[in-house]
Write a protein that holds these residues in place. Structure first.
Motif, PDB file in Angstrom:
ATOM      1  N   ALA A 412       8.363  15.557  -4.188  1.00 26.97           N
ATOM      2  CA  ALA A 412       7.879  14.491  -5.068  1.00 26.97           C
ATOM      3  C   ALA A 412       7.257  13.393  -4.229  1.00 26.97           C
ATOM      4  CB  ALA A 412       9.024  13.927  -5.909  1.00 26.97           C
ATOM      5  N   THR A 413       6.316  12.674  -4.822  1.00 28.64           N
ATOM      6  CA  THR A 413       5.768  11.470  -4.194  1.00 28.64           C
ATOM      7  C   THR A 413       5.783  10.346  -5.213  1.00 28.64           C
ATOM      8  OG1 THR A 413       3.457  11.980  -4.810  1.00 28.64           O
ATOM      9  CG2 THR A 413       4.258  12.835  -2.702  1.00 28.64           C
ATOM     10  N   TRP A 414       5.877   9.116  -4.694  1.00 26.32           N
ATOM     11  CA  TRP A 414       5.885   7.949  -5.577  1.00 26.32           C
ATOM     12  C   TRP A 414       5.192   6.798  -4.871  1.00 26.32           C
ATOM     13  CZ3 TRP A 414       6.290   6.976 -10.475  1.00 26.32           C
ATOM     14  CH2 TRP A 414       6.481   5.655 -10.919  1.00 26.32           C
ATOM     15  N   ASP A 415       4.256   6.176  -5.581  1.00 31.52           N
ATOM     16  CA  ASP A 415       3.531   5.027  -5.069  1.00 31.52           C
ATOM     17  C   ASP A 415       3.993   3.805  -5.846  1.00 31.52           C
ATOM     18  OD1 ASP A 415       1.726   3.074  -4.322  1.00 31.52           O
ATOM     19  OD2 ASP A 415       0.021   4.435  -4.250  1.00 31.52           O
ATOM     20  N   GLU A 416       4.870   3.016  -5.224  1.00 28.96           N
ATOM     21  CA  GLU A 416       5.456   1.870  -5.904  1.00 28.96           C
ATOM     22  C   GLU A 416       4.397   0.834  -6.263  1.00 28.96           C
ATOM     23  OE1 GLU A 416       8.074  -0.388  -7.819  1.00 28.96           O
ATOM     24  OE2 GLU A 416       8.512   1.600  -6.963  1.00 28.96           O
ATOM     25  N   GLU A 417       3.375   0.714  -5.422  1.00 29.26           N
ATOM     26  CA  GLU A 417       2.348  -0.302  -5.659  1.00 29.26           C
ATOM     27  C   GLU A 417       1.564  -0.029  -6.935  1.00 29.26           C
ATOM     28  OE1 GLU A 417      -1.613  -2.114  -3.411  1.00 29.26           O
ATOM     29  OE2 GLU A 417      -0.055  -1.099  -2.244  1.00 29.26           O
ATOM     30  N   THR A 418       1.223   1.229  -7.167  1.00 28.35           N
ATOM     31  CA  THR A 418       0.437   1.583  -8.360  1.00 28.35           C
ATOM     32  C   THR A 418       1.302   2.075  -9.509  1.00 28.35           C
ATOM     33  OG1 THR A 418       0.097   3.861  -7.588  1.00 28.35           O
ATOM     34  CG2 THR A 418      -1.537   2.204  -6.918  1.00 28.35           C
ATOM     35  N   GLY A 419       2.586   2.345  -9.238  1.00 32.20           N
ATOM     36  CA  GLY A 419       3.459   2.855 -10.275  1.00 32.20           C
ATOM     37  C   GLY A 419       3.099   4.250 -10.719  1.00 32.20           C
ATOM     38  N   THR A 420       2.639   5.071  -9.771  1.00 28.35           N
ATOM     39  CA  THR A 420       2.270   6.455 -10.082  1.00 28.35           C
ATOM     40  C   THR A 420       3.014   7.403  -9.154  1.00 28.35           C
ATOM     41  OG1 THR A 420       0.360   6.364  -8.596  1.00 28.35           O
ATOM     42  CG2 THR A 420      -0.020   5.816 -10.915  1.00 28.35           C
ATOM     43  N   GLY A 421       3.195   8.611  -9.615  1.00 24.48           N
ATOM     44  CA  GLY A 421       3.889   9.593  -8.809  1.00 24.48           C
ATOM     45  C   GLY A 421       3.478  11.001  -9.178  1.00 24.48           C
TER      46      GLY A 421
END
Length: 503
Positions: A412-421
């Motif tokens: 899994a990946t998660w980009d906290e800045e954009t709120g996407t994963g």
């Protein structure tokens, strides 16, 4: 129907997603360069002879770096033959693939192509039949800003500005007896260290890659890394790692479990590198450049080079036609690379066009996507932010080479800045579908943007120029997300993706 589970937790960060994970490889081998990326007589060719239809697919694939010019080819390559007026360039024998290289495409042409494709170049130097001085000369030609003869020649050849190549491979597969100029670990370690020191005298900010083992089943594996890194540890940033997989006989079970071997290979190289670090009392940790990986059917006739007096230009070589099963294995290898992003910070799928490649061309004609195009393109597009460690639980299936292998593997990946994963998942079970439940509650309130699955009822189905979409991801409308749990069914031998966003 078997049940499988996994939990996505944004606190379980492995590392940032490295864009260099999604690299590729262009070697002067078969039709990769000639009638692959370069074909001046093709209807879509631009003013430099590059096929625009291929460039469009390279961009769609999401490739970030491209390693060049080899591969085994580089160990006999004289880079000076590929610069200057094309009509004055000599043709040379390519001993690695028993072919004739006309040197129509060389360093400057390749650099023009990288700019058109929007990719970062990764240059390899010849440490098989050449050495320190030739490597420094190539570096000066490519990156030099002082008024040297090589920098002036580059400008005269049409490249006034330096190419500014940052990443350099110190030879290729020098552990392999098949390599022109094959060396022992001590011999290679010494010349690699000497070359690295000289190149750093020109530019200390370069990123340098030392040759690691070409495969874990070679008798020198382990000892090679130890000896080479003992010589080069302070001078290089990466140790390379190469691995290919194919179905051996009828053993599809082991083939589907190939990523288990890939995981172990990475872990062993990391352990060896860290052992050298401890012995040398060094501060930095050595990173890995997995700069050759793919499915490659080396046992097939297409992988046998010409022989005797036949020295053709751009022969048909290594033109594997990939199946739905191959795409699932490639997707699983991408999961493995991302899972090890704390130490594998660069990778190159071998290769880009025609030669064990996601993109195929007809000379003068069509271009199409192989099945393996899709998992690479989807992973490159979706994986952003941080890699998260997940631990799926599922049923297992037996394999002859890897023991019992879990059916489900994922990252899994998660980009906290954009709120996407994103979730990248394979069901590698040869027969059984899996009902997968994914706990997303730790991400907060999220929704599914899109879910896709690549699967074919015939796992050996392939794409062709006439049927380019026979095997491709299909958007799903049967995925549910209730009370923080995402549910979907994974067909046997399938690759799936789920794109997420904050609700």
């Amino acid at each position: 129907m078997a049940n499988a589970r996994l939990t996505v937790d944004p606190e379980l960060v492995v590392s940032p997603v490295h864009r260099r994970t999604f690299g590729s490889f262009v070697e002067h081998l078969g039709r990769c360069v000639y009638t692959g990326i370069h074909e001046p007589t093709h209807p879509t060719a631009d003013e430099d002879g590059f096929r625009q239809d291929v460039l469009d697919l390279v961009r769609e694939l999401g490739v970030t770096t491209v390693r060049y010019p080899g591969g085994n080819f580089v160990s006999g390559y004289r880079w000076e033959d590929g610069v200057g007026p094309v009509e004055d360039r000599p043709a040379r024998l390519d001993l690695a693939w028993h072919s004739l290289d006309p040197n129509t495409v060389g360093v400057d042409e390749f650099m023009r192509w990288t700019r058109k494709a929007g990719v970062e170049p990764m240059m390899a130097v010849n440490l098989g039949t050449r050495g320190v001085l030739e490597a420094v000369d190539l570096l000066d030609y490519c990156n030099g800003t002082a008024p040297t003869a090589w920098a002036k020649q580059r400008a005269a050849n049409g490249s006034a500005e330096p190419h500014n190549i940052r990443m350099w491979c110190l030879g290729n597969e020098m552990d392999g007896p098949w390599q022109t100029g094959h060396k022992t670990a001590h011999e290679y370690g010494r010349i690699a260290a000497e070359t690295a020191r000289a190149m750093r005298q020109v530019d200390p900010t370069l990123e340098l890659v030392a040759c690691g083992s070409s495969a874990p089943d070679l008798p020198t594996f382990g000892s090679w890394e130890r000896e080479v890194l003992t010589e080069t540890y302070d001078q290089v940033d990466y140790i390379s790692i190469h691995r290919y997989y194919e179905i051996k006989g009828e053993d599809t079970h082991s083939f589907l479990g190939s990523a288990v071997d890939m995981d172990a290979f990475i872990d062993d190289v990391v352990a060896t590198a860290d052992g050298v670090r401890a012995a040398l009392k060094a501060e930095k940790r050595m990173m890995l450049s997995f700069d050759e990986w793919n499915v490659w059917y080396q046992s097939r006739a297409a992988s046998v080079p010409p022989a005797g007096d036949d020295w053709p230009v751009a022969p048909v070589l290594l033109e594997d036609r990939y199946s739905a099963m191959d795409a699932v294995v490639v997707g699983n290898m991408l999961i493995t690379l991302l899972r090890h992003s704390d130490r594998v910070t660069a990778a190159s799928q071998a290769q880009l066009v025609n030669v064990i490649a996601p993109i195929m061309t007809e000379p003068g004609g069509r271009v199409w996507k192989q099945t393996i195009f899709h998992p690479f393109a989807q992973a490159a597009a979706l994986a952003k932010g941080s890699v998260l460690r997940v631990a799926p639980t599922s049923e297992t299936f037996p394999t002859a080479q890897h023991g019992d292998v879990p059916a489900v593997d994922a990252v899994a990946t998660w980009d906290e800045e954009t709120g996407t994963g994103a979730l990248l998942v394979v069901n590698r079970h040869p027969e059984n579908a899996q009902d997968l439940a994914i706990d997303l509650s730790r991400l907060g309130d999220v929704r599914v943007v899109e879910a896709t699955t690549l699967h074919h009822d015939d796992p050996f189905a392939a794409n062709t120029a006439d049927a380019p979409d026979e095997v491709a991801p299909v958007v799903r409308d049967d995925v549910t997300l209730e009370d923080g749990t995402l549910s979907l069914t994974l067909p046997a031998i399938s690759w799936s993706t789920v794109a997420l966003t904050r609700a």
